[in-house]
Design a protein around this motif. Structure first.
Motif, short mmCIF file in Angstrom:
data_model
loop_
_atom_site.label_atom_id
_atom_site.label_comp_id
_atom_site.label_asym_id
_atom_site.label_seq_id
_atom_site.Cartn_x
_atom_site.Cartn_y
_atom_site.Cartn_z
N GLN A 242 0.83 -1.21 0.00
CA GLN A 242 0.00 0.00 0.00
C GLN A 242 0.86 1.26 0.00
O GLN A 242 0.58 2.21 -0.72
CB GLN A 242 -0.93 -0.02 1.21
CG GLN A 242 -1.91 1.15 1.23
CD GLN A 242 -2.84 1.09 2.44
OE1 GLN A 242 -2.77 0.17 3.26
NE2 GLN A 242 -3.73 2.06 2.53
N LEU A 243 1.94 1.26 0.83
CA LEU A 243 2.84 2.42 0.86
C LEU A 243 3.54 2.60 -0.48
O LEU A 243 3.74 3.73 -0.95
CB LEU A 243 3.87 2.24 1.97
CG LEU A 243 3.37 2.49 3.39
CD1 LEU A 243 4.47 2.15 4.41
CD2 LEU A 243 2.95 3.95 3.56
N GLN A 244 3.92 1.48 -1.10
CA GLN A 244 4.61 1.58 -2.40
C GLN A 244 3.68 2.17 -3.46
O GLN A 244 4.08 3.02 -4.25
CB GLN A 244 5.10 0.20 -2.84
CG GLN A 244 5.86 0.24 -4.17
CD GLN A 244 6.45 -1.10 -4.54
OE1 GLN A 244 6.65 -1.97 -3.67
NE2 GLN A 244 6.75 -1.29 -5.81
N GLN A 245 2.43 1.73 -3.44
CA GLN A 245 1.48 2.28 -4.40
C GLN A 245 1.22 3.76 -4.15
O GLN A 245 1.11 4.55 -5.10
CB GLN A 245 0.18 1.48 -4.32
CG GLN A 245 0.28 0.06 -4.84
CD GLN A 245 -1.02 -0.70 -4.69
OE1 GLN A 245 -2.02 -0.16 -4.21
NE2 GLN A 245 -1.01 -1.98 -5.10
N SER A 246 1.12 4.15 -2.87
CA SER A 246 0.89 5.57 -2.53
C SER A 246 2.07 6.43 -2.97
O SER A 246 1.91 7.53 -3.52
CB SER A 246 0.64 5.72 -1.03
OG SER A 246 -0.51 5.04 -0.63
N ALA A 247 3.28 5.93 -2.72
CA ALA A 247 4.48 6.67 -3.12
C ALA A 247 4.56 6.78 -4.64
O ALA A 247 4.90 7.85 -5.19
CB ALA A 247 5.72 6.00 -2.56
N GLN A 248 4.24 5.66 -5.32
CA GLN A 248 4.26 5.67 -6.78
C GLN A 248 3.24 6.67 -7.32
O GLN A 248 3.54 7.45 -8.23
CB GLN A 248 3.94 4.26 -7.29
CG GLN A 248 3.89 4.15 -8.82
CD GLN A 248 5.28 4.08 -9.44
OE1 GLN A 248 6.11 3.31 -8.96
NE2 GLN A 248 5.52 4.89 -10.46
N ARG A 249 2.07 6.66 -6.73
CA ARG A 249 1.02 7.58 -7.17
C ARG A 249 1.43 9.04 -6.93
O ARG A 249 1.23 9.91 -7.77
CB ARG A 249 -0.27 7.26 -6.41
CG ARG A 249 -1.47 8.13 -6.81
CD ARG A 249 -2.01 7.70 -8.15
NE ARG A 249 -3.14 8.51 -8.55
CZ ARG A 249 -4.40 8.29 -8.17
NH1 ARG A 249 -4.67 7.27 -7.34
NH2 ARG A 249 -5.37 9.05 -8.62
#
Length: 715
Positions: A526-533
């Motif tokens: 979830q953190l990786q997706q948020s950072a990517q976004r």
């Protein structure tokens, strides 16, 4: 036959009356005052509106409609406009006719003694006195003649029927004051017309001379665009780089320029400029050698401001200075895409260099170079919101006009004219250029070579504007540990690289999970997706990027959640950008950056600059790395025969005003006739003046008391 002669006589008298009325009108004071009023209005316009500027400047200032209106009225060159020269010509005609009509009468009056006056006329004077004395008339006349002459009067005795008239005058030169003052107007106007564009226009009308509106080498410009060395009057400029020479001057015209050939060649050996401790220039001068075309004689001289060189009745003034084609070496960085390969570029001021990049084909037009920039660093630290008039505080697309300080502003810098809160410093060289694409569209850029401290941090300023009449918008690129833009360029390229954004998001999630006690694979994902976004939103979609893109994303959320979401978003973005920086350095084989406060501050400035870079649309960033300055001197070359004529007119004007104000004309008459058996005499005194003043009243009282015997005077 009689009727025809009578009719012809009436026609002749009517024509004579019409001519007389016209001459009287033109030579009248009201006509002259009207002309002077028009000249005063024109002079005000010529003072308020800068004259002889390039036409695009006026188009930018007034717009197309008013530009055409003012152009038709000739307001861009008032003093050479046909209507202004016509007014000057009418003023010369009016004043000349006035002198022709009145000067002979005034001169006759100066010579006249007015000795045809009668006794009864003297009794009608306001200032008069009578007395009787026991002196015989001849003795009284001799005594009075001596006494009046001793008071500075010229005296004449005239025998009259039944007596003797003593006529005296003083201050008759007052009439010369009127003649000199009016003649001065004619002489000054003639001098002004001699130094105007009339001689050049005369050559255009009758000798086929034209203004040159194209481009070309001066020596190859055809004869019809050139003025010979016999041109009686001209005022032009010549730009000479160090080591070069010139034998021509450029005379600006509304529709182009004319080439003025000079009877000599000017070679610039060296241009000198000295500075105060603040970086402001205190002296600029040109060391020149003038070679005479006729004799071959060479004359060395130093031309300074207000210290011109006069050679063959041609004055050479130090007008300004320019760049003479300085050699430039620059380092370029891509500003689009994920590439970060720097490249070298060379150019010459006033030249152009082709630039082929992945973003397209461009031409760099090198328009300006300043080896020094005097800036007011006190106002630079105020920030964009309260920056006043300092363009260096421009941030996030906000612009403040640089303004100008005469011709020196283009040599000194934006802060040179700012008098509030002075902290002048020379912040080093700068380069100005245009990037023109293959369609002909161009933007103009202004970049400083060295970093400068603003708001407590060292940044490089990169300016851009889309139109010449616009102020520059400045991008602040933070200086890295090596005082360069390399790290920011690395971070910019990494942000544009999707693979590195993905790697940075992975790094951020891994680092955040390792620091958390409640770490789970799902949380990490979830953190990786948020950072990517967050990185993708900040990088933009090619249309919107930076904080504007972030704001638009947050506005889609419910209003109650926006503030909390913004805090979380910015924390994730800052952490992701740090990891993006580390990933970019690792890709280039460099060691990680220490996570201290200084680098944290740098990263925040770098993020701000990345957001602001949307307002700096440029395919590349060019930074000056070295230069070889070549100075050029701008000399004004003038031949003004009317100058001495104007000086003569000023002398006449001073003499005329002095004579009118300080020389008072007085006339005195004494009628002396026998009294009684001829052993006594009777005297009648009368005095007059043009201006009755207290001084005249006092003089009359003294004259009456001094001439009349006290015992025998009559009231």
């Amino acid at each position: 036959m009689t009727t025809g002669s009578s009719t012809q006589g009436i026609v002749i008298r009517t024509r004579q009356r019409w001519v007389g009325d016209t001459v009287e009108l033109v030579s009248s004071m009201r006509f002259a005052i009207s002309l002077l009023t028009l000249i005063a209005i024109a002079s005000v316009i010529g003072t308020v509106l800068k004259q002889n500027e390039p036409m695009p400047n006026y188009v930018n200032q007034f717009g197309p409609f008013w530009f055409e209106v003012f152009n038709k009225l000739g307001l861009y060159a008032v003093y050479s406009a046909w209507w202004f020269l016509l007014i000057m010509g009418f003023l010369v005609l009016s004043t000349s006719l006035c002198i022709a009509r009145n000067a002979p009468k005034m001169l006759r009056d100066v010579k006249s003694w007015r000795d045809n006056v009668r006794e009864q006329s003297l009794r009608n004077f306001h200032h008069k006195a009578e007395w009787q004395s026991g002196e015989p008339p001849a003795q009284a006349a001799a005594r009075l003649s001596r006494q009046v002459g001793a008071r500075g009067y010229k005296v004449k005795l005239v025998d009259k029927e039944g007596g003797t008239l003593l006529a005296a005058k003083q201050g008759a030169a007052n009439k010369w004051g009127y003649i000199f003052a009016h003649a001065a107007i004619v002489i000054i106007c003639l001098g002004g017309l001699l130094d105007s564009d009339l001689p050049i226009r005369f050559q255009q009308w009758f000798y086929g001379k034209e203004a040159f509106a194209g481009n070309g080498i001066i020596s190859q410009i055809p004869e019809r665009y050139r003025l010979g060395i016999g041109n009686p009057t001209f005022r032009g400029n010549t730009l000479i780089p160090e080591g070069a020479s010139s034998s021509t001057a450029i005379i600006p015209q509304q529709d182009g320029v004319m080439i003025q050939d000079l009877p000599f060649t000017i070679q610039l050996k060296r241009f000198i400029i000295d500075f105060y401790s603040t970086g402001m220039p205190k002296l600029f001068a040109s060391e020149v050698v003038v070679r005479d075309h006729e004799t071959g004689k060479e004359t060395a001289a130093t031309i300074k401001v207000n210290e011109p060189l006069i050679y063959k009745n041609v004055a050479i003034y130090q007008s300004s200075f320019e760049d003479g084609g300085s050699k430039l070496k620059l380092v370029g960085y891509p500003m689009r895409g994920g590439e970060n390969s720097r490249f070298d570029l060379a150019g010459e001021v006033n030249g152009s260099t082709p630039l082929i990049q992945a973003a397209g084909d461009y031409t760099v037009e090198w328009s300006g170079f300043r080896p020094f920039n005097v800036e007011n660093m006190n106002s630079a630290g105020k920030g964009a919101a309260d920056s006043g008039g300092d363009a260096r505080a421009v941030n996030v697309g906000k612009t403040v006009n640089r303004g100008i300080m005469g011709d020196l502003d283009k040599h000194l810098g934006s802060g040179a004219k700012n008098a509030a809160g002075k902290d002048f410093k020379n912040v080093g060289p700068s380069i100005q250029y245009k990037l023109r694409d293959k369609t002909g569209q161009a933007r103009e850029y202004f970049n400083y070579m060295q970093s400068m401290q603003i708001d407590g941090a060292y940044v490089f300023l990169a300016g851009m504007r889309e139109q010449p009449d616009q102020p520059f918008r400045y991008l602040r690129i933070p200086a890295d540990d090596n005082d360069s833009v390399a790290e920011w360029m690395r971070l910019r390229a990494a942000l544009a690289n999707p693979a590195l954004r993905e790697e940075a998001a992975r790094r951020y999630a891994r680092q955040a999970i390792s620091d958390s006690r409640n770490a789970t694979p799902a949380l990490r994902e979830q953190l990786q997706q948020s950072a990517q976004r967050g990185l993708d939103i900040f990088a933009g979609d090619g249309k919107v990027s930076g904080f504007i893109a972030v704001t638009r994303f947050l506005e889609k959320l419910p209003a109650a959640e926006q503030e909390k979401a913004a805090d979380i978003f910015m924390k994730i973005l800052n952490g992701s950008m740090w990891e993006l920086w580390q990933a970019a350095r690792a890709k280039d084989g460099l060691a990680p950056i220490a996570g201290d406060e200084a680098h944290g501050r740098y990263l925040q400035l770098a993020i701000n600059a990345l957001a602001d870079s949307a307002f700096y649309p440029a395919p590349v960033f060019l930074q000056l790395s070295s230069f070889q300055e070549i100075k050029a001197s701008v000399l004004q070359v003038t031949r003004s025969p009317g100058k001495k004529v104007v000086y003569l007119g000023c002398l006449f004007l001073v003499l005329g005003v002095f004579a009118m104000l300080y020389i008072r004309e007085r006339r005195l008459w004494i009628w002396i006739k026998p009294q009684g058996d001829g052993q006594g005499s009777h005297a009648l005194l009368a005095m007059s003046t043009q201006r009755k003043t207290l001084d005249f009243e006092k003089e009359f009282a003294q004259m009456k008391a001094g001439l009349a015997p006290a015992a025998d005077s009559a009231p």
